[in-house]
Motif scaffolding. Structure first.
Motif, PDB file in Angstrom:
ATOM      1  N   LYS A  79       0.826  -1.207   0.000  1.00 37.48           N
ATOM      2  CA  LYS A  79       0.000   0.000   0.000  1.00 37.48           C
ATOM      3  C   LYS A  79       0.869   1.270   0.000  1.00 37.48           C
ATOM      4  N   GLU A  80       0.538   2.176  -0.900  1.00 31.92           N
ATOM      5  CA  GLU A  80       1.176   3.484  -1.011  1.00 31.92           C
ATOM      6  C   GLU A  80       2.641   3.431  -1.461  1.00 31.92           C
ATOM      7  N   TRP A  81       3.044   2.301  -2.047  1.00 28.99           N
ATOM      8  CA  TRP A  81       4.371   2.201  -2.661  1.00 28.99           C
ATOM      9  C   TRP A  81       4.229   2.245  -4.179  1.00 28.99           C
ATOM     10  N   TYR A  82       5.226   2.849  -4.814  1.00 30.82           N
ATOM     11  CA  TYR A  82       5.221   2.993  -6.276  1.00 30.82           C
ATOM     12  C   TYR A  82       6.612   2.709  -6.818  1.00 30.82           C
ATOM     13  N   VAL A  83       6.651   2.244  -8.078  1.00 28.83           N
ATOM     14  CA  VAL A  83       7.926   2.209  -8.801  1.00 28.83           C
ATOM     15  C   VAL A  83       7.962   3.441  -9.694  1.00 28.83           C
ATOM     16  N   VAL A  84       9.059   4.166  -9.671  1.00 27.03           N
ATOM     17  CA  VAL A  84       9.263   5.312 -10.551  1.00 27.03           C
ATOM     18  C   VAL A  84      10.630   5.164 -11.232  1.00 27.03           C
ATOM     19  N   SER A  85      10.757   5.763 -12.400  1.00 29.66           N
ATOM     20  CA  SER A  85      12.067   5.801 -13.053  1.00 29.66           C
ATOM     21  C   SER A  85      12.687   7.150 -12.720  1.00 29.66           C
ATOM     22  N   VAL A  86      13.970   7.109 -12.372  1.00 22.81           N
ATOM     23  CA  VAL A  86      14.700   8.340 -12.061  1.00 22.81           C
ATOM     24  C   VAL A  86      15.988   8.271 -12.861  1.00 22.81           C
ATOM     25  N   GLY A  87      16.083   9.052 -13.927  1.00 19.86           N
ATOM     26  CA  GLY A  87      17.247   8.940 -14.808  1.00 19.86           C
ATOM     27  C   GLY A  87      17.390   7.522 -15.321  1.00 19.86           C
ATOM     28  N   ASN A  88      18.555   6.895 -15.095  1.00 19.63           N
ATOM     29  CA  ASN A  88      18.765   5.532 -15.603  1.00 19.63           C
ATOM     30  C   ASN A  88      18.490   4.454 -14.546  1.00 19.63           C
ATOM     31  N   THR A  89      17.738   4.823 -13.482  1.00 17.17           N
ATOM     32  CA  THR A  89      17.435   3.828 -12.452  1.00 17.17           C
ATOM     33  C   THR A  89      15.926   3.613 -12.322  1.00 17.17           C
ATOM     34  N   LEU A  90      15.566   2.396 -11.873  1.00 14.95           N
ATOM     35  CA  LEU A  90      14.185   2.126 -11.476  1.00 14.95           C
ATOM     36  C   LEU A  90      14.196   2.112  -9.956  1.00 14.95           C
ATOM     37  N   CYS A  91      13.312   2.902  -9.353  1.00  9.75           N
ATOM     38  CA  CYS A  91      13.332   3.099  -7.910  1.00  9.75           C
ATOM     39  C   CYS A  91      11.964   2.816  -7.303  1.00  9.75           C
ATOM     40  N   ALA A  92      11.940   2.681  -5.980  1.00 10.87           N
ATOM     41  CA  ALA A  92      10.688   2.554  -5.246  1.00 10.87           C
ATOM     42  C   ALA A  92      10.538   3.774  -4.341  1.00 10.87           C
ATOM     43  N   VAL A  93       9.299   4.249  -4.239  1.00 10.19           N
ATOM     44  CA  VAL A  93       9.034   5.350  -3.307  1.00 10.19           C
ATOM     45  C   VAL A  93       7.786   5.045  -2.495  1.00 10.19           C
ATOM     46  N   HIS A  94       7.792   5.493  -1.257  1.00 12.80           N
ATOM     47  CA  HIS A  94       6.625   5.361  -0.389  1.00 12.80           C
ATOM     48  C   HIS A  94       5.941   6.723  -0.375  1.00 12.80           C
ATOM     49  N   TRP A  95       4.671   6.737  -0.796  1.00 15.76           N
ATOM     50  CA  TRP A  95       3.949   8.011  -0.936  1.00 15.76           C
ATOM     51  C   TRP A  95       2.561   7.839  -0.350  1.00 15.76           C
ATOM     52  N   LYS A  96       2.402   8.430   0.843  1.00 13.95           N
ATOM     53  CA  LYS A  96       1.141   8.253   1.551  1.00 13.95           C
ATOM     54  C   LYS A  96       0.116   9.304   1.126  1.00 13.95           C
ATOM     55  N   VAL A  97      -1.142   8.897   1.155  1.00 15.02           N
ATOM     56  CA  VAL A  97      -2.221   9.850   0.880  1.00 15.02           C
ATOM     57  C   VAL A  97      -2.189  10.949   1.954  1.00 15.02           C
ATOM     58  N   SER A  98      -1.743  10.583   3.156  1.00 16.33           N
ATOM     59  CA  SER A  98      -1.684  11.561   4.252  1.00 16.33           C
ATOM     60  C   SER A  98      -0.469  12.491   4.169  1.00 16.33           C
ATOM     61  N   ASP A  99       0.429  12.249   3.205  1.00 17.90           N
ATOM     62  CA  ASP A  99       1.572  13.165   3.033  1.00 17.90           C
ATOM     63  C   ASP A  99       1.062  14.542   2.596  1.00 17.90           C
ATOM     64  N   PRO A 100       1.847  15.580   2.892  1.00 21.82           N
ATOM     65  CA  PRO A 100       1.439  16.921   2.433  1.00 21.82           C
ATOM     66  C   PRO A 100       1.310  16.944   0.909  1.00 21.82           C
ATOM     67  N   ASP A 101       0.505  17.865   0.397  1.00 19.26           N
ATOM     68  CA  ASP A 101       0.270  17.905  -1.051  1.00 19.26           C
ATOM     69  C   ASP A 101       1.545  18.203  -1.829  1.00 19.26           C
ATOM     70  N   ASP A 102       2.493  18.908  -1.201  1.00 25.80           N
ATOM     71  CA  ASP A 102       3.800  19.137  -1.811  1.00 25.80           C
ATOM     72  C   ASP A 102       4.837  18.466  -0.911  1.00 25.80           C
ATOM     73  N   HIS A 103       5.417  17.384  -1.388  1.00 23.68           N
ATOM     74  CA  HIS A 103       6.233  16.538  -0.528  1.00 23.68           C
ATOM     75  C   HIS A 103       7.467  16.059  -1.302  1.00 23.68           C
ATOM     76  N   THR A 104       8.550  15.781  -0.575  1.00 23.01           N
ATOM     77  CA  THR A 104       9.784  15.317  -1.225  1.00 23.01           C
ATOM     78  C   THR A 104      10.225  13.998  -0.602  1.00 23.01           C
ATOM     79  N   VAL A 105      10.723  13.096  -1.428  1.00 24.86           N
ATOM     80  CA  VAL A 105      11.151  11.795  -0.929  1.00 24.86           C
ATOM     81  C   VAL A 105      12.476  11.401  -1.584  1.00 24.86           C
TER      82      VAL A 105
END
Ligand code: ZN
Length: 324
Positions: free
Chosen positions: A73-99
């Motif tokens: 729950k609330e985990w995503y795979v994103v591409s960042v440059g030449n890497t595939l990464c995982a990020v945890h992004w909660k619905v309860s996080d602020p609308d503008d958030h950095t991870v």
């Protein structure tokens, strides 16, 4: 076609919107703001818009795809440059958030571009060649299409790619459709859903032989009948292509020039969400096209799509890899 309605969504106008994905459980549209290195989540029922900035220490220049992780729950795979990464992004996080992203896989290629999951939850993500600072002078035929399996290993599926884009699967899971934008074509492969193997590549639609002018094929999706909906960069439109004949059977015009990608969404998957970009527009064009870079909801198309697939990892491996 009558009854078609194009509505621009009230989300910030981006430099380059890409990678739309409808997240069913949240009733939200996910997409990326490529050069802002951010993932966006727009909750269509409430109008809430969340932005997640990816902080990789300034190494990469782009974030080009986002897919939810099944069973996490609330985990995503994103591409960042030449890497595939995982990020945890909660619905309860602020609308503008950095991870700070957790790296899953690294390639030696320049950087990732479009990506999506197949019906078995394997993530297919392609790369594109290095460019100069202006985003021109692309190095051709040096990129690839990769497939990340549930054990997080990465396998090269297509070589000698210039700008990896497109990608979708037929509803019967027998065909894989792919676009290398610099080849100016929509291609089809035979697809084996059990193994993920693809073979017998053929051109379905050749843009240079089809009266499409300077249009460049970009992202695409499939509807329930198996027809392909292809975003045309530089073309201000999405075209619908019949896979049996390669004929263009429908077209939706958008009030934006560089249309980048499409996905089906909404409660019954009858809304076509479309992203676009402002990149490579000259200042006069930016003035003339106020909706450039906008994200759109298209309804009344008389067809619909299916739920997009999430990434389906081995959960123990995934948890270990991200340090849980
Ligand atoms: Zn694209």
């Amino acid at each position: 076609m009558s009854g078609v309605k194009v509505e621009q969504l009230p989300v910030p106008c981006l430099y380059l919107g890409e990678g739309p994905h409808w997240q069913e459980d949240l009733e939200a549209l996910l997409y990326v703001d490529v050069f802002n290195k951010a993932v966006c989540r727009y909750f269509v029922n409430t109008g809430r818009h969340q932005v997640l900035h990816i902080d990789d220490g300034g190494k990469a220049k782009s974030v080009t795809l986002v897919v939810p992780v099944e069973g996490m729950k609330e985990w995503y795979v994103v591409s960042v440059g030449n890497t595939l990464c995982a990020v945890h992004w909660k619905v309860s996080d602020p609308d503008d958030h950095t991870v700070v992203p957790k790296v899953l896989q690294v390639t030696t290629d320049s950087h990732f571009n479009d990506g999506k999951c197949d019906p078995q939850g394997r993530l297919w993500a392609g790369t594109m060649g290095p460019q100069d600072e202006k985003g021109e002078l692309l190095k051709m035929n040096v990129s690839s299409l990769y497939r990340m399996h549930s054990d997080l290993t990465l396998k090269k599926c297509v070589e000698k790619v210039s700008v990896s884009n497109g990608l979708t699967w037929s509803p019967d899971k027998k065909h894989f459709y792919y676009i290398d934008s610099e080849a100016f074509s929509v291609d089809a492969f035979a697809y084996d859903d059990l193994t993920g193997q693809i073979k017998n590549r053929r051109v379905l639609l050749d843009y240079k032989k089809s009266n499409l002018g300077d249009d460049i094929p970009d992202g695409m999706t499939c509807d329930v009948s198996g027809n392909l909906w292809v975003a045309n960069f530089k073309g201000s439109k999405v075209i619908c292509v019949a896979p049996e004949t390669g004929q263009i059977i429908d077209q939706v015009n958008l009030p934006s020039k560089n249309v980048t990608s499409v996905c089906w969404g909404g409660p019954d998957y009858s809304t076509l969400y479309v992203t676009s970009g402002k990149m490579r527009l000259i200042p006069e064009e930016v003035k003339e096209i106020p909706a450039a870079g906008g994200t759109f909801a298209v309804t009344g198309l008389g067809t619909k799509g299916q739920a997009a697939n999430a990434f389906r990892p081995d959960l123990n491996l995934f948890r270990t890899k991200v340090g849980l």
